[in-house]
Design an enzyme around this catalytic site. Structure first.
Site, PDB file in Angstrom:
ATOM      1  N   ASP A 155       0.761  -1.076  -0.205  1.00 17.09           N
ATOM      2  CA  ASP A 155       0.320   0.168  -0.126  1.00 17.09           C
ATOM      3  C   ASP A 155       1.396   1.308  -0.145  1.00 17.09           C
ATOM      4  O   ASP A 155       2.303   0.920  -0.675  1.00 17.09           O
ATOM      5  CB  ASP A 155      -1.048  -0.209   1.260  1.00 17.09           C
ATOM      6  N   HIS A 216      -3.784   5.659   4.071  1.00 14.79           N
ATOM      7  CA  HIS A 216      -4.263   4.584   3.318  1.00 14.79           C
ATOM      8  C   HIS A 216      -3.614   3.557   3.676  1.00 14.79           C
ATOM      9  O   HIS A 216      -4.007   2.254   4.452  1.00 14.79           O
ATOM     10  CB  HIS A 216      -5.040   4.971   1.498  1.00 14.79           C
ATOM     11  N   ALA A 324      -7.992  -7.716  -9.725  1.00  6.30           N
ATOM     12  CA  ALA A 324      -9.702  -8.085  -9.098  1.00  6.30           C
ATOM     13  C   ALA A 324      -9.179  -9.117 -10.175  1.00  6.30           C
ATOM     14  O   ALA A 324     -10.148 -10.400 -10.104  1.00  6.30           O
ATOM     15  CB  ALA A 324     -10.338  -7.130  -8.771  1.00  6.30           C
ATOM     16  N   SER A 379     -11.343  -0.612  -0.639  1.00 11.11           N
ATOM     17  CA  SER A 379      -9.569  -0.976  -0.241  1.00 11.11           C
ATOM     18  C   SER A 379     -10.329  -0.789   1.020  1.00 11.11           C
ATOM     19  O   SER A 379      -9.360  -1.114   1.749  1.00 11.11           O
ATOM     20  CB  SER A 379      -9.290   1.262  -0.263  1.00 11.11           C
TER      21      SER A 379
END
Length: 442
Positions: A155, A216, A324, A379
């Protein structure tokens, strides 16, 4: 995936080999000008060329090749019989990935944790209240972890000194801090808590400052593993877990394929059994290196990769997003749900491409400098699943990633409206997953 961050903090990275120019392809996609991803034929060596400045091995026959003239080197390598394929190092588009939220729903359920702000974690409620049954599991003491699980958070970095995270951050047991030596000979000097693939030295090697200048990655980490029962802040879902911090996603989220693959390989080689990926891009440009890396670490290292489905409110069976939309048996893709039990309005979905749903709207967690904040996005749903996966695996450490994924998907709380939205047709449930895993182990 789309719309990661809710605000931007400008960060200027001063480094030598990664401060490269960026070209834009005819399709409009940007790529690095100083490195290529090269896959060699079996048993073959890298062709010799004055255009090659450095070569770094990623996995199997796949390498990163640094050059001062990318297009000329492409021509040379394409003519070599030793080379199987060449890929450019494409950037993701710049975007926001999560949304700040100012209102949160306080839970009215008695908590088994003494953390003062745990009431803000609505997702800890029972399945019948649209949560994932975290409170019930710990109240009933039905989780009995046997092994500590390392979860890699790939991240924006992690605030490893946060009051609610510092005791759950992974420390490399083979490295001595600050001595300037690669003690464990893993290719990285002083990688105490992880690596930073965004800042590289003159030879193209990743550095080790994993600080989070956004928020984040720290928020994601708290959802998974904020220290439980320390009378501070919130509590994470998993009770016997360490967070490996890997800074690979820039504050503007335009991550690159080479950095992602190196992050995955580092995590797997250094003991992570779960990798959380709350990032992605809408175009794959035909590259296979990230998909091949996911397959490789699953088979060779037993790693489950958990990925956010994205925040574009679209069906990714029709409009793919990556990672994904890669098809790997050890990749688990997550959509987002609200405290009312519905799918979040922003969440991507897909009857074939999205595996499971989890709370991702108004999730309260840690952010840098001992602060806490609520954010929304897939997220946030992805680390919810990563936390559940870590707790289930800690209780059943012999599970391989495919078996773990199957248990998580087959033990969901079914939601009729999700039957056409996600493969499992439901929302993840910690209690049911622990029961299912225990039954399978008998």
């Amino acid at each position: 995936m789309n719309k990661f961050f809710s605000f931007a903090i400008v960060l200027i990275l001063i480094c030598s080999i990664t401060a490269d120019d960026v070209f834009t392809s005819q399709s409009g996609n940007k790529y690095s000008t100083n490195r290529l991803i090269v896959k060699l034929q079996p048993q073959k060596e890298m062709p010799k060329s004055e255009l090659i400045k450095n070569v770094h091995h990623l996995f199997l026959q796949t390498y990163v090749v640094y050059t001062s003239d990318l297009h000329a080197l492409e021509d040379v390598l394409q003519k070599s019989e030793n080379v199987n394929s060449i890929e450019r190092d494409f950037h993701s588009e710049r975007k926001d990935l999560a949304r700040n939220v100012t209102t949160i729903r306080e839970s009215e359920v008695a908590s088994p944790f003494n953390d003062p702000r745990v009431g803000s974690l609505w997702s800890f409620a029972d399945a019948g209240e649209n949560g994932i049954s975290v409170n019930k599991v710990y109240q009933e003491k039905s989780t009995k972890p046997q092994s500590e699980i390392i979860v890699a958070v790939v991240d924006t970095g992690v605030d490893v000194n946060h009051e609610d995270l510092r005791n759950v951050v992974w420390n490399n047991p083979g490295e001595i801090a600050g001595n300037g030596i690669d003690d464990d000979q893993n290719g990285y000097i002083d990688d105490i808590n992880g690596i930073n693939t965004l800042v590289r030295d003159k030879d193209g090697k990743a550095t080790v400052d994993v600080s989070d200048t956004h928020s984040h990655g720290t928020h994601v980490s708290g959802t998974i593993a904020a220290q439980q029962n320390n009378s501070t802040g919130v509590a994470g879902i998993a009770s016997k877990v360490k967070i490996m911090a890997i800074r690979t996603v820039p504050n503007a989220s335009d991550e690159k394929d080479v950095d992602v693959v190196e992050a995955f390989m580092y995590a797997a080689k250094n003991g992570a059994k779960i990798i959380n990926c709350s990032f992605g891009k809408a175009h794959n440009e035909g590259g296979n290196v990230v998909a091949e890396a996911i397959d490789f670490i699953g088979k060779e290292y037993g790693v489950l990769v958990v990925a956010a489905a994205g925040n574009s409110s679209q069906n990714i069976d029709i409009r793919p997003t990556y990672p994904a939309s890669f098809t790997s048996e050890n990749l688990l893709v997550v959509a987002s749900t609200t405290s009312r039990g519905a799918m979040s309005y922003f969440s991507n979905y897909g009857k074939k491409g999205v595996d499971i749903a989890a709370p991702g709207s108004s999730i309260f967690s840690t952010v840098p400098r001992n602060r806490y904040s609520s954010m929304s996005g897939t997220s946030m749903a992805s680390p919810t699943v990563a936390g559940v996966a870590a707790e289930v695996l800690a209780n059943n450490p012999s599970l391989d990633p495919v078996a773990l994924k199957s248990i998580l998907m087959n033990s969901v709380t079914k939601v009729s409206a999700f039957s056409s939205k996600v493969v499992s047709g439901g929302r993840i449930d910690l209690k049911k997953a622990l029961i299912a895993a225990k039954a399978q182990q008998k």
